[in-house]
Design a protein around this motif. Structure first.
Motif, PDB file in Angstrom:
ATOM      1  N   LEU A 294       0.742  -1.257   0.187  1.00  0.00           N
ATOM      2  CA  LEU A 294      -0.012  -0.071   0.021  1.00  0.00           C
ATOM      3  C   LEU A 294       0.893   1.150  -0.011  1.00  0.00           C
ATOM      4  O   LEU A 294       0.501   2.057  -0.814  1.00  0.00           O
ATOM      5  CB  LEU A 294      -1.086  -0.214   1.182  1.00  0.00           C
ATOM      6  N   LEU A 295       2.126   1.226   0.811  1.00  0.00           N
ATOM      7  CA  LEU A 295       2.976   2.234   0.689  1.00  0.00           C
ATOM      8  C   LEU A 295       3.276   2.700  -0.576  1.00  0.00           C
ATOM      9  O   LEU A 295       3.519   3.887  -0.928  1.00  0.00           O
ATOM     10  CB  LEU A 295       4.147   2.082   1.906  1.00  0.00           C
ATOM     11  N   VAL A 296       4.040   1.568  -1.331  1.00  0.00           N
ATOM     12  CA  VAL A 296       4.585   2.072  -2.629  1.00  0.00           C
ATOM     13  C   VAL A 296       3.526   2.119  -3.691  1.00  0.00           C
ATOM     14  O   VAL A 296       3.839   2.914  -4.615  1.00  0.00           O
ATOM     15  CB  VAL A 296       5.196   0.655  -3.295  1.00  0.00           C
ATOM     16  N   CYS A 297       2.263   2.087  -3.425  1.00  0.00           N
ATOM     17  CA  CYS A 297       0.948   2.443  -4.422  1.00  0.00           C
ATOM     18  C   CYS A 297       0.904   4.005  -3.994  1.00  0.00           C
ATOM     19  O   CYS A 297      -0.084   4.701  -4.677  1.00  0.00           O
ATOM     20  CB  CYS A 297      -0.263   1.654  -3.906  1.00  0.00           C
ATOM     21  N   LYS A 298       1.418   4.679  -2.780  1.00  0.00           N
ATOM     22  CA  LYS A 298       0.916   5.892  -2.648  1.00  0.00           C
ATOM     23  C   LYS A 298       1.456   6.973  -3.578  1.00  0.00           C
ATOM     24  O   LYS A 298       1.172   8.162  -3.951  1.00  0.00           O
ATOM     25  CB  LYS A 298       1.426   6.288  -1.170  1.00  0.00           C
ATOM     26  N   ASP A 299       2.674   6.421  -4.237  1.00  0.00           N
ATOM     27  CA  ASP A 299       3.487   7.332  -5.027  1.00  0.00           C
ATOM     28  C   ASP A 299       3.649   6.552  -6.597  1.00  0.00           C
ATOM     29  O   ASP A 299       3.875   5.583  -6.658  1.00  0.00           O
ATOM     30  CB  ASP A 299       4.811   7.415  -4.692  1.00  0.00           C
ATOM     31  N   PRO A 300       3.310   7.429  -7.655  1.00  0.00           N
ATOM     32  CA  PRO A 300       3.225   6.663  -9.018  1.00  0.00           C
ATOM     33  C   PRO A 300       4.576   6.236  -9.391  1.00  0.00           C
ATOM     34  O   PRO A 300       4.554   5.231 -10.136  1.00  0.00           O
ATOM     35  CB  PRO A 300       2.863   7.984  -9.778  1.00  0.00           C
ATOM     36  N   VAL A 301       5.686   6.924  -8.723  1.00  0.00           N
ATOM     37  CA  VAL A 301       6.994   6.538  -9.033  1.00  0.00           C
ATOM     38  C   VAL A 301       7.356   4.969  -8.603  1.00  0.00           C
ATOM     39  O   VAL A 301       7.981   4.385  -9.236  1.00  0.00           O
ATOM     40  CB  VAL A 301       7.945   7.410  -8.666  1.00  0.00           C
ATOM     41  N   THR A 302       6.664   4.770  -7.386  1.00  0.00           N
ATOM     42  CA  THR A 302       7.153   3.207  -6.703  1.00  0.00           C
ATOM     43  C   THR A 302       6.042   2.454  -7.190  1.00  0.00           C
ATOM     44  O   THR A 302       6.284   1.375  -6.759  1.00  0.00           O
ATOM     45  CB  THR A 302       7.294   3.785  -5.233  1.00  0.00           C
ATOM     46  N   GLU A 307       4.310  -6.040  -7.115  1.00  0.00           N
ATOM     47  CA  GLU A 307       4.668  -7.366  -7.888  1.00  0.00           C
ATOM     48  C   GLU A 307       3.358  -8.169  -7.898  1.00  0.00           C
ATOM     49  O   GLU A 307       3.180  -9.425  -7.721  1.00  0.00           O
ATOM     50  CB  GLU A 307       5.580  -8.359  -7.170  1.00  0.00           C
ATOM     51  N   VAL A 308       2.279  -7.467  -8.251  1.00  0.00           N
ATOM     52  CA  VAL A 308       0.870  -8.304  -8.688  1.00  0.00           C
ATOM     53  C   VAL A 308       0.322  -7.425  -9.701  1.00  0.00           C
ATOM     54  O   VAL A 308       0.867  -6.287 -10.364  1.00  0.00           O
ATOM     55  CB  VAL A 308      -0.205  -7.869  -7.416  1.00  0.00           C
ATOM     56  N   GLY A 309      -0.723  -7.924 -10.326  1.00  0.00           N
ATOM     57  CA  GLY A 309      -1.199  -7.512 -11.624  1.00  0.00           C
ATOM     58  C   GLY A 309      -2.517  -7.584 -11.640  1.00  0.00           C
ATOM     59  O   GLY A 309      -3.387  -8.105 -10.600  1.00  0.00           O
ATOM     60  N   GLY A 310      -3.115  -6.976 -12.522  1.00  0.00           N
ATOM     61  CA  GLY A 310      -4.761  -7.247 -12.984  1.00  0.00           C
ATOM     62  C   GLY A 310      -5.566  -6.326 -11.924  1.00  0.00           C
ATOM     63  O   GLY A 310      -5.201  -5.160 -11.647  1.00  0.00           O
ATOM     64  N   GLU A 311      -6.762  -6.996 -11.490  1.00  0.00           N
ATOM     65  CA  GLU A 311      -7.711  -6.433 -10.710  1.00  0.00           C
ATOM     66  C   GLU A 311      -7.036  -6.139  -9.461  1.00  0.00           C
ATOM     67  O   GLU A 311      -7.327  -5.143  -8.841  1.00  0.00           O
ATOM     68  CB  GLU A 311      -8.890  -7.377 -10.603  1.00  0.00           C
ATOM     69  N   LYS A 313      -4.076  -5.153  -8.543  1.00  0.00           N
ATOM     70  CA  LYS A 313      -3.256  -4.005  -8.483  1.00  0.00           C
ATOM     71  C   LYS A 313      -4.123  -2.818  -8.448  1.00  0.00           C
ATOM     72  O   LYS A 313      -3.836  -1.766  -7.717  1.00  0.00           O
ATOM     73  CB  LYS A 313      -2.449  -3.850  -9.921  1.00  0.00           C
ATOM     74  N   GLU A 314      -5.529  -2.767  -9.091  1.00  0.00           N
ATOM     75  CA  GLU A 314      -6.091  -1.616  -9.075  1.00  0.00           C
ATOM     76  C   GLU A 314      -6.697  -1.633  -7.768  1.00  0.00           C
ATOM     77  O   GLU A 314      -6.912  -0.393  -7.125  1.00  0.00           O
ATOM     78  CB  GLU A 314      -7.281  -1.788 -10.162  1.00  0.00           C
ATOM     79  N   ARG A 315      -6.935  -2.780  -6.731  1.00  0.00           N
ATOM     80  CA  ARG A 315      -7.655  -2.605  -5.508  1.00  0.00           C
ATOM     81  C   ARG A 315      -6.620  -1.976  -4.775  1.00  0.00           C
ATOM     82  O   ARG A 315      -6.931  -1.361  -3.720  1.00  0.00           O
ATOM     83  CB  ARG A 315      -7.925  -4.206  -5.351  1.00  0.00           C
ATOM     84  N   TYR A 316      -5.348  -2.455  -5.021  1.00  0.00           N
ATOM     85  CA  TYR A 316      -4.069  -1.648  -4.160  1.00  0.00           C
ATOM     86  C   TYR A 316      -4.168  -0.478  -4.320  1.00  0.00           C
ATOM     87  O   TYR A 316      -4.084   0.363  -3.227  1.00  0.00           O
ATOM     88  CB  TYR A 316      -2.883  -2.505  -4.362  1.00  0.00           C
ATOM     89  N   LYS A 317      -4.275   0.085  -5.411  1.00  0.00           N
ATOM     90  CA  LYS A 317      -4.187   1.495  -5.628  1.00  0.00           C
ATOM     91  C   LYS A 317      -5.377   2.269  -5.084  1.00  0.00           C
ATOM     92  O   LYS A 317      -5.256   3.415  -4.548  1.00  0.00           O
ATOM     93  CB  LYS A 317      -4.107   1.832  -7.157  1.00  0.00           C
ATOM     94  N   GLY A 318      -6.615   1.409  -5.011  1.00  0.00           N
ATOM     95  CA  GLY A 318      -7.511   2.065  -4.610  1.00  0.00           C
ATOM     96  C   GLY A 318      -7.694   2.485  -2.914  1.00  0.00           C
ATOM     97  O   GLY A 318      -8.015   3.370  -2.419  1.00  0.00           O
ATOM     98  N   GLN A 319      -7.182   1.179  -2.533  1.00  0.00           N
ATOM     99  CA  GLN A 319      -7.185   1.418  -0.944  1.00  0.00           C
ATOM    100  C   GLN A 319      -5.824   2.394  -0.361  1.00  0.00           C
ATOM    101  O   GLN A 319      -6.148   2.902   0.403  1.00  0.00           O
ATOM    102  CB  GLN A 319      -6.921  -0.079  -0.442  1.00  0.00           C
ATOM    103  N   ALA A 320      -4.982   2.273  -1.294  1.00  0.00           N
ATOM    104  CA  ALA A 320      -3.792   3.068  -0.925  1.00  0.00           C
ATOM    105  C   ALA A 320      -4.258   4.682  -0.654  1.00  0.00           C
ATOM    106  O   ALA A 320      -3.765   5.383   0.272  1.00  0.00           O
ATOM    107  CB  ALA A 320      -2.760   2.971  -1.962  1.00  0.00           C
ATOM    108  N   GLN A 321      -5.351   5.140  -1.720  1.00  0.00           N
ATOM    109  CA  GLN A 321      -5.666   6.405  -1.642  1.00  0.00           C
ATOM    110  C   GLN A 321      -6.303   6.894  -0.407  1.00  0.00           C
ATOM    111  O   GLN A 321      -6.537   7.954  -0.127  1.00  0.00           O
ATOM    112  CB  GLN A 321      -6.376   6.642  -2.811  1.00  0.00           C
TER     113      GLN A 321
END
Length: 367
Positions: A294-302, A307-311, A313-321
């Motif tokens: 979740l921490l690495v998803c907070k920044d678009p650079v990191t 190391e996950v993909g598909g749905e 990954k999008e779920r991680y990005k959503g929860q990170a926000q």
């Protein structure tokens, strides 16, 4: 009954272009063949299952091919290639140093080196797990490795380069093989699944790739195991059940409960995990990994470090926000402390529960 061939053997690369995620090494070897600048000794090092011995065999086959393709690959049609493909080539000699590590074994090898090849230009000697040779065997091998006959070429393979004496290292061209990335393993597994007529969910392949820890051979072995368990249709649930992996959903649910200060929900979720047979330590390390992701998803650079993909990954990005960075850092600190104290704790369940309660209280401190 038809003989079953495991995927790690059936889909073993037979040309440089089919080797996964080692392009810098394969391109260097192809250029050396093209320019006819072959060293007399090579050392292939790296983790298990990344293609060291496979590349050594492809290299040995290619340098003896009498009709190379324009891409500097073996033709698979000349007599030398046919002999290699049917495992009857006398130009390629493999020695397992783990079980042939004495001075006498190396003396037999040095006697054999003097004999020129019956067909082709080179006799190639592939020595696997070369770090297992004894000190005396290394010393006996030195002179031959430094000044072999023109027709002899050595390829040494090892997982532990630091155990090889410097005098051997100085006589070799050294190639360091990379640990294979999760996405590269998942992509290759998808190709294997299609070739075998197996339907598999992409999230499931991602779990297999993570479990393999950078080794393609391990990934293919796990894939075979899951096919035996599930048949020709594999779901994400089949994969996590067979590999005893905790579902991502538990961790997503826990983070949501922490943000809502839902202590009761968090404790009940942990109880459910224990009832499914998972160990508390396994859970807390998984939770640390989830918070880190979740921490690495907070920044678009990191986000590329995820190391996950598909749905998923999008779920991680959503929860990170929805997670404040301070909350994630404090939660990671608490889970890491719990991980360090777990082995010495007398009441392990209480230790984890206290960590969960502390994490759930973090959202109150921010208000």
């Amino acid at each position: 009954m038809e003989n079953f061939i495991v995927s790690a053997r059936k889909y073993r690369p037979d040309s440089f272009d089919t080797v996964v995620a080692q392009s810098s090494i394969t391109n260097t070897l192809k250029n050396a063949i093209k320019s006819k600048q072959l060293a007399h000794a090579y050392l292939f090092c790296g983790p298990r299952g990344v293609g060291k011995t496979t590349c050594a065999r492809i290299f040995a086959k290619t340098i003896n091919c009498t009709n190379l393709t324009p891409e500097n690959e073996a033709c698979n049609e000349c007599e030398s290639c046919k002999a290699f493909n049917s495992s009857r080539s006398f130009n390629i000699h493999e020695l397992d140093a783990a079980s042939n590590n004495s001075v006498d074994d190396i003396r037999n090898l040095t006697d054999q080196v003097r004999v020129p090849p019956q067909m082709g230009k080179y006799s190639v000697y592939i020595i696997d797990e070369v770090h297992m040779l004894s000190q005396q065997a290394f010393n006996a091998f030195l002179k031959t490795l430094e000044e072999p006959p023109k027709h002899a070429l050595f390829v040494l393979a090892t997982t532990e380069k630091h155990k090889i004496i410097p005098t051997i290292l100085s006589r070799c061209q050294i190639f360091d093989f990379n640990r294979i990335k999760v996405e590269d393993i998942a992509e290759h597994l998808e190709y294997v699944a299609k070739s075998e007529g197996v339907e598999v969910e992409s999230e499931g392949l991602n779990i297999v790739a993570q479990k393999a820890d950078g080794a393609m051979r391990d990934a293919l072995s796990i894939f075979d195991q899951i096919v035996s368990f599930s048949g020709k249709k594999i779901t994400y649930q089949d994969v996590i059940t067979n590999l005893n992996v905790l579902d991502y959903d538990y961790y997503f649910r826990l983070i949501d409960q922490f943000l809502k200060n839902d202590v009761t929900g968090a404790l009940l979720t942990f109880n459910d995990i224990l009832n499914h047979g998972f160990d508390g330590h396994h859970f807390i390390t998984g939770l640390s990994g989830h918070i880190r992701d979740l921490l690495v998803c907070k920044d678009p650079v990191t986000v590329q470090l995820l190391e996950v993909g598909g749905e998923i990954k999008e779920r991680y990005k959503g929860q990170a926000q929805s997670c404040p960075q301070d909350f994630l850092l404090e939660a990671l600190k608490i889970s890491n402390e719990c991980d360090l104290q777990y082995k010495i704790s007398q009441n392990k369940r209480l230790l984890v529960e206290l960590a969960l309660i502390r994490m759930a209280q973090l959202s109150l401190k921010k208000k």
